[in-house]
Design a protein around this motif. Structure first.
Motif, PDB file in Angstrom:
ATOM      1  N   LYS A 163       1.029  -1.049  -0.046  1.00 37.72           N
ATOM      2  CA  LYS A 163       0.137   0.043   0.231  1.00 37.72           C
ATOM      3  C   LYS A 163       0.775   1.266   0.025  1.00 37.72           C
ATOM      4  O   LYS A 163       1.870   1.503   0.886  1.00 37.72           O
ATOM      5  CB  LYS A 163      -0.852  -0.018   1.407  1.00 37.72           C
TER       6      LYS A 163
ATOM      7  N   LEU B 273       1.540   5.185   0.844  1.00 35.14           N
ATOM      8  CA  LEU B 273       1.068   5.911   2.023  1.00 35.14           C
ATOM      9  C   LEU B 273       0.557   7.404   1.535  1.00 35.14           C
ATOM     10  O   LEU B 273       1.192   7.806   0.284  1.00 35.14           O
ATOM     11  CB  LEU B 273       2.569   6.429   2.744  1.00 35.14           C
TER      12      LEU B 273
ATOM     13  N   TRP C 209       5.740  -5.645   8.147  1.00 34.65           N
ATOM     14  CA  TRP C 209       4.733  -4.668   8.568  1.00 34.65           C
ATOM     15  C   TRP C 209       4.018  -4.267   7.279  1.00 34.65           C
ATOM     16  O   TRP C 209       2.795  -4.328   7.062  1.00 34.65           O
ATOM     17  CB  TRP C 209       5.314  -3.466   9.382  1.00 34.65           C
ATOM     18  N   LEU C 210       4.725  -3.831   6.234  1.00 38.65           N
ATOM     19  CA  LEU C 210       4.008  -3.571   4.893  1.00 38.65           C
ATOM     20  C   LEU C 210       3.374  -4.704   4.409  1.00 38.65           C
ATOM     21  O   LEU C 210       2.326  -4.424   3.744  1.00 38.65           O
ATOM     22  CB  LEU C 210       4.998  -3.050   3.983  1.00 38.65           C
ATOM     23  N   LYS C 211       3.950  -5.912   4.530  1.00 38.31           N
ATOM     24  CA  LYS C 211       3.128  -7.060   3.946  1.00 38.31           C
ATOM     25  C   LYS C 211       1.886  -7.143   4.476  1.00 38.31           C
ATOM     26  O   LYS C 211       0.841  -7.891   4.054  1.00 38.31           O
ATOM     27  CB  LYS C 211       4.015  -8.409   4.180  1.00 38.31           C
ATOM     28  N   ARG C 212       1.734  -7.072   5.883  1.00 35.23           N
ATOM     29  CA  ARG C 212       0.426  -7.042   6.622  1.00 35.23           C
ATOM     30  C   ARG C 212      -0.653  -6.258   6.409  1.00 35.23           C
ATOM     31  O   ARG C 212      -1.621  -6.233   6.824  1.00 35.23           O
ATOM     32  CB  ARG C 212       0.818  -7.165   8.264  1.00 35.23           C
ATOM     33  N   GLN C 213      -0.228  -4.906   5.647  1.00 33.14           N
ATOM     34  CA  GLN C 213      -0.993  -3.892   5.330  1.00 33.14           C
ATOM     35  C   GLN C 213      -1.676  -4.300   4.376  1.00 33.14           C
ATOM     36  O   GLN C 213      -1.397  -4.741   3.501  1.00 33.14           O
ATOM     37  CB  GLN C 213      -0.264  -2.736   5.240  1.00 33.14           C
TER      38      GLN C 213
ATOM     39  N   SER D 113       1.174  11.501   5.738  1.00 31.37           N
ATOM     40  CA  SER D 113       1.996  10.257   6.224  1.00 31.37           C
ATOM     41  C   SER D 113       3.594  10.180   5.559  1.00 31.37           C
ATOM     42  O   SER D 113       4.616   9.966   6.433  1.00 31.37           O
ATOM     43  CB  SER D 113       1.502   8.912   6.084  1.00 31.37           C
TER      44      SER D 113
ATOM     45  N   LEU E 165       9.818   1.980   4.691  1.00 31.74           N
ATOM     46  CA  LEU E 165       8.466   2.841   4.659  1.00 31.74           C
ATOM     47  C   LEU E 165       8.016   3.566   3.652  1.00 31.74           C
ATOM     48  O   LEU E 165       6.745   3.797   3.126  1.00 31.74           O
ATOM     49  CB  LEU E 165       7.992   3.268   6.054  1.00 31.74           C
TER      50      LEU E 165
END
Length: 114
Positions: free
Chosen positions: A2, A4, A110-114, A8, A57
């Motif tokens: 995703k 940003l 973390w990005l993979k989980r978003q 952000s 990020l």
């Protein structure tokens, strides 16, 4: 993955540049007070881990980010060698590089989980 929102991304960019500046300033200032054995390696690991995490990020380019963080760590060590109160340490460079890998792994997860 995703993208940003602009707001952000601006915040992350600001944090990234402030963190980068903090690493340079902290690395080139005289060390103060007593420290725990190898405590500086923990600081290097965390410092470059956060640096790589923020960069990932923002830019989503893990190889380039790892290379950039590692090269910055090498540059900092050479700059420290030029000061009368700091010294060049290859173990610090290793801690920087490993910290960057860890930060990238955290950011990618973390990005993979978003």
């Amino acid at each position: 993955m995703k993208l940003l929102p602009t707001q952000s991304k601006r915040i992350l960019l600001t944090l990234f540049w402030l963190w980068t500046l903090g690493i340079w300033i902290g690395s080139l200032m005289p060390m103060s007070g007593p420290s725990i054995e190898n405590g500086d390696k923990i600081q290097h690991f965390i410092g470059y881990g956060v640096l790589a995490l923020l960069a990932q990020l923002i830019w989503h380019q893990p190889r380039k980010i790892w290379l950039g963080a590692t090269l910055m760590g090498v540059a900092v060590e050479f700059a420290q060698a030029l000061t009368p109160y700091r010294s060049f340490d290859t173990h610090d460079m290793l801690a920087n590089s490993i910290g960057a890998v860890f930060g990238l792994l955290l950011a990618c997860a973390w990005l993979k989980r978003q």
